[in-house]
Every structure is written in structure tokens, then in C-alpha cells.
Design a protein around this motif. Sequence first.
Motif, PDB file in Angstrom:
ATOM      1  N   ALA A  58       0.834  -1.219   0.000  1.00  0.00           N
ATOM      2  CA  ALA A  58       0.000   0.000   0.000  1.00  0.00           C
ATOM      3  C   ALA A  58       0.862   1.260   0.000  1.00  0.00           C
ATOM      4  N   ASP A  59       2.099   1.146   0.503  1.00  0.00           N
ATOM      5  CA  ASP A  59       2.982   2.324   0.574  1.00  0.00           C
ATOM      6  C   ASP A  59       3.708   2.625  -0.739  1.00  0.00           C
ATOM      7  N   VAL A  60       3.623   1.715  -1.693  1.00  0.00           N
ATOM      8  CA  VAL A  60       4.336   1.944  -2.959  1.00  0.00           C
ATOM      9  C   VAL A  60       3.617   3.042  -3.749  1.00  0.00           C
ATOM     10  N   GLN A  61       4.409   4.056  -4.132  1.00  0.00           N
ATOM     11  CA  GLN A  61       3.832   5.172  -4.899  1.00  0.00           C
ATOM     12  C   GLN A  61       4.151   4.974  -6.383  1.00  0.00           C
ATOM     13  N   VAL A  62       3.123   4.934  -7.184  1.00  0.00           N
ATOM     14  CA  VAL A  62       3.346   4.814  -8.631  1.00  0.00           C
ATOM     15  C   VAL A  62       2.498   5.879  -9.315  1.00  0.00           C
TER      16      VAL A  62
END
Length: 554
Positions: A51-55
Amino acid sequence: MTDVKHMKWWGWGVDGVAFHHEDKPGFAPFVKKAVGLDLWTAERTEKPDFADVQVAEPIAPAALLAELKTAVGDENVTTDKLERVVHTFGKSLRDLVRIRALKIDRAPDIVVYPADEDAVAGVVKAAVAAGAVLIPFGGGSNIAGSLEPHADETRPVISVDLGRLRLLLDIDEDSGLARIQAGALGPDLEAQLAERGWTLGHFPDSFTHSTLGGWIATRSSGMQSDKYGDIADIVRGFRVVRPNGTLVIRPIPSASTGPSVREMVVGSEGRLGIITEATVQVHRIPEKRVIHAYFFKNWDHAIKAMQEISESDASPSITRVSDGNESGFSLATSKESKGVSKFVQDSLFSFLEGRGWKPGEICLSFIGFEGSPDHVKRTKAIVDKIVKRNSGLGVGTGPGVLYDQKKFDTPYLRDFLLDMGAAGDVSETAAPWSKLIGVHDAVYAAANAAYEQIGRQGWIMSHLSHSYHSGACLYFTFAFVMGDEDPLGEYDIVKGAIQQAFIDAGGTISHHHGVGLEHAPWLEQDISTEGVAVMSGLFSSADPDGLFNPRKII
Ligand code: FAD
């Protein structure tokens, strides 16, 4: 959605499988001595939260999506975040550090799963019409930075996952040639061949998670290359989808038809088009397959023996020898031996030490033999004589069985070390026999100087594998505990020193991992300015708009 399976988005292999050291009593003391890390007290990081991965939002024009859906079917086109992240990187240390830091500068925008060559052609047609970038994806196991889109890419980027093209299509049994779809993973491909009594004989350490197309596109080499050849020898023909049609290389045993287009495609890392199938040399499954272990007093004796084996009539399937440091590591990763086997091991080492062998210098070697029982017996007798002449000692098949069983598990070790902040990575080269020991020593000196420069206690070890008439591959593993501030900056210093030492001492920048972005800075020193100019001309004329995996290799 498709049934194509991928590795963990944040690491090597499948969920639920990991390296453990608790059953290997020598491992923690070894790591403490090598890099100063105490495995019993070190803090372990948690698996990152997806959920913390920013794309960034995908660049996916509606008209392009519609064309792609027409080509491969609605359910085989996706802009899903997990799919985009899985298709961004390979599994290099740099990839793993960035993904754990949740740092993705540029992910592919769209992932497509074509099921056959017509669908691949449809994808290429749609991409070319829209001016979109195409990046073929096999197993995503490369460690040369061969997949990621360029950070400043403004065009839509499509990752073309070949995972649905995984069938053995045909075997020409008279010629020992098999037609296999490019997306077949190692185990799928070997299982289909084995059903009919054949084997490809290509077993890279990444076998379980890499594909035939990826092997060809990176010029891969497997651990039994001494018998079966590198993939460049094994692949005789293929079909490559390009904007104006399909490039077809027929499986002719040898041809005098100008510079080899087959060789141009091998190692092209997706820059010349999308390989959909290949015709490869296959062999009847050998009646007997056995790996024997040997010890040598030191590296000089061991290398001399490997050279003599390569020029003899023995033709083993594997010739591999670890230097003193790596032999120590191998013994430290063994499970606890008890009873008779512990007694035998202890007695063997006291016997060797009694003969003046020193523990840090002893080299462990594995030699593989395959074929009819007669062939195995004859070739082993030749090897045994050479080993004896170089004061080596055969210790039977026990360690070879262990090596064979755990060879595909070792990759999990890198994630385990990263959990505790330690970088463990590899660099490999090839050099003529006359320069091998010089390359080995130069790399040790360069790595140790780099560790001093960054102020870290570091480790380096090496083995020789893949022998040829004129030389062999040397494979180095290095490790150190990274600082928090600039871990990749420190890594660059060590990795860069090793790559430069390869060139300076007479080796190549890579024997089998390819170039990608990782090794590109050294390419000109390796193949000369004119060599790079010829390669540049090839890529720019074959792909003037730079749509096929642009900026990889050069
Ligand atoms: P990917 O990583 O998906 O792609 C690699 C490159 O090939 C990319 O540029 C991609 O665009 C291109 N490509 C993929 N498929 C196609 C296609 N169908 N058409 C055109 N281009 C395509 N390598 C070895 O050779 N020997 C080893 O023993 C070995 N051991 C390894 C161990 C570990 C732990 C790891 C992480 C890697 C190892 N590698 C090894 C490196 C890696 O597995 C190889 O480079 C492998 O050939 C990559 O195959 P892939 O299917 O995963 O390709």
C-alpha cells in the motif's frame, strides 16, 4: 486475468520460501567474521507494505488501450498497480534496494499478455501506431537493469509479458531440434521435453524463474554449459516480431550468409523486437548423471587442473571450483553434520592440514559427468588423473548431491541479508586462461580498496565455472553492511571498482548477465569505440523511433 505467475514484487522467488540460518551452525559466525554482522542480534526489517508503494498514474490513452484489447483480448490488458510494479524491475541488488525503499521513478503504464504470435504482432502494430514503447518481459529475473523504463520516458510504456507462450511446439527427433515458445520458464520447458525423453541442458541458477526468450535476449549461460554450450550455442533459430513483419532465422547447423543476424538478436535485450519462439538443440536425457567433489590445496593448483581438464578429452558437463574464501562460505552454509559424516569431515580436514593444506586456501570443486555409464567411467578416469597430477583429492558424490539440491535455493540468501541491511551481490567475467589468476587477484584488490574507501568491512569470494578452450568464467560474490544514508552510492563504488578491474586485467564486463543499464558504462572499453558505433547503427536503423526497450545496452 491470466494464470501467469510472478515472483514476489519485493524480492526473489515465491512467497513463503526464504533462507534460514538456524539449521546451519557455521553460518552466523561466518557472516560475523566476513562483514561484522551479528545475525542473532541484528534488527530485521519487515516486508514492505504494498500500500505504501507510490506509482504515478499510467499514461494509457483510450485509443491505445482499445487497440491492445482487440489484439490480446480485454482480460489480457491491465493497468493494475501490482501488475505495473511487478513488471518494472528485474532482481538486481539495485532493483531490490529501490523496491524496498518504495522508490519507483517510472513503471510501465500498461501490461499485456498475448497468447500467440499473431497477438504479439497486434500489440506491436498498436504500439507503433501510437508511438508507444514496448518492453518484452520474460521471468523478470535479469540483474543487469534490462527492463525498467527510462525515468524521463513520456511516451506510453507497454510491458509485453510472454508468460502465456509456454508450449513445446514440436521436436525434430532426427535433428535434435525443438521448437519452443519464448515465454516458457525453465521448469515448464524441461518438463515438456522430459515427457518425450529430451532435455535442453540449460540450467542457470535462476532456472526456476527465467524464460527461454529471456535467456536468448541476455546471452545466458547455464551451469552445464561445458557440455551443452551457452544459450548462444544452443539456440539455432527463432521468430522475432518487428514493426514490418517477422524476422525468421531458420535452424541451419551452420551458414556462411554474411554477419550473423542470429548472433545480433542473441543478447539484444528486447531492442530488435519480440522473440515469440525459438528452435533449440536438445539432447536425449543422459542415462547417468553424477557430480563428484574434489579438494585442491590452493587456487593456483585448482585453476591449473581446470585448464588441463578443458584441454583433455574428458568433456565433463560441469567444471566448477571455488576459491579459498568461497569454499569456506560453502562449508559454512552446510547443514549441521552429525555422527559418521561429521567424523569423516573432521578426519578429512585434520588429514589435509597434516599434509600442509591451510583452511583458508583449500578449494572445493564440483565436476559433473553425464552420458552412458561407460562414458562417465572413462571421462571420470581422465579427470581423476588430472586432479591427482595437481595434488587434488576426490571426496565422492556426497557434497555434489547437496550442491545439486540447494543450487536453486541460494538466491533467497540475498533477500535474507538485505532484511538486515547487508548488500550481497555478484559480478562475473570471462578471460583467457593466461589472465585468469591476474583477473582474480585484481578484483580482490579493487574490492578491498573500495571497502576501505567507503569505510566498511567487506567480503569477496569467487568461483570458476563455464570452461572453454581458451579461458573460463570467473564469478564473484561480494557483501558488506550498507549505511543508511546512501546505500546505492556505496554499492556503486564497490560494483564499479570490480567492473573496472575486469577490464583493466583483461576480462569482459559480463560473461552471461548481459549489459542492460548496469554494465553499459563499461561497454566501450570492452568492445571499443568502433564496436559501439556498429552496435548503435544496428539499433538505430532497426528501430529508428526507439520504441523497443530503448537505451538498454547503449
Ligand atoms: P527478463 O528479466 O524478463 O528480461 C531480460 C531481458 O530480456 C530484458 O531486456 C527483456 O526485455 C528481454 N526479453 C525477455 N524476453 C524476451 C523476448 N521474448 N523477446 C525479446 N526480448 C526479451 N543468468 C545466467 O545466464 N546464468 C545464471 O546462472 C544466472 N543466475 C542468476 C541467479 C539469480 C539469483 C538471478 C537474480 C539472476 C541470475 N541470472 C543468471 C540472470 C537472469 O536470470 C538471466 O539474465 C535470464 O536470462 C533472464 O531471463 P528472464 O526470462 O528472467 O528475462
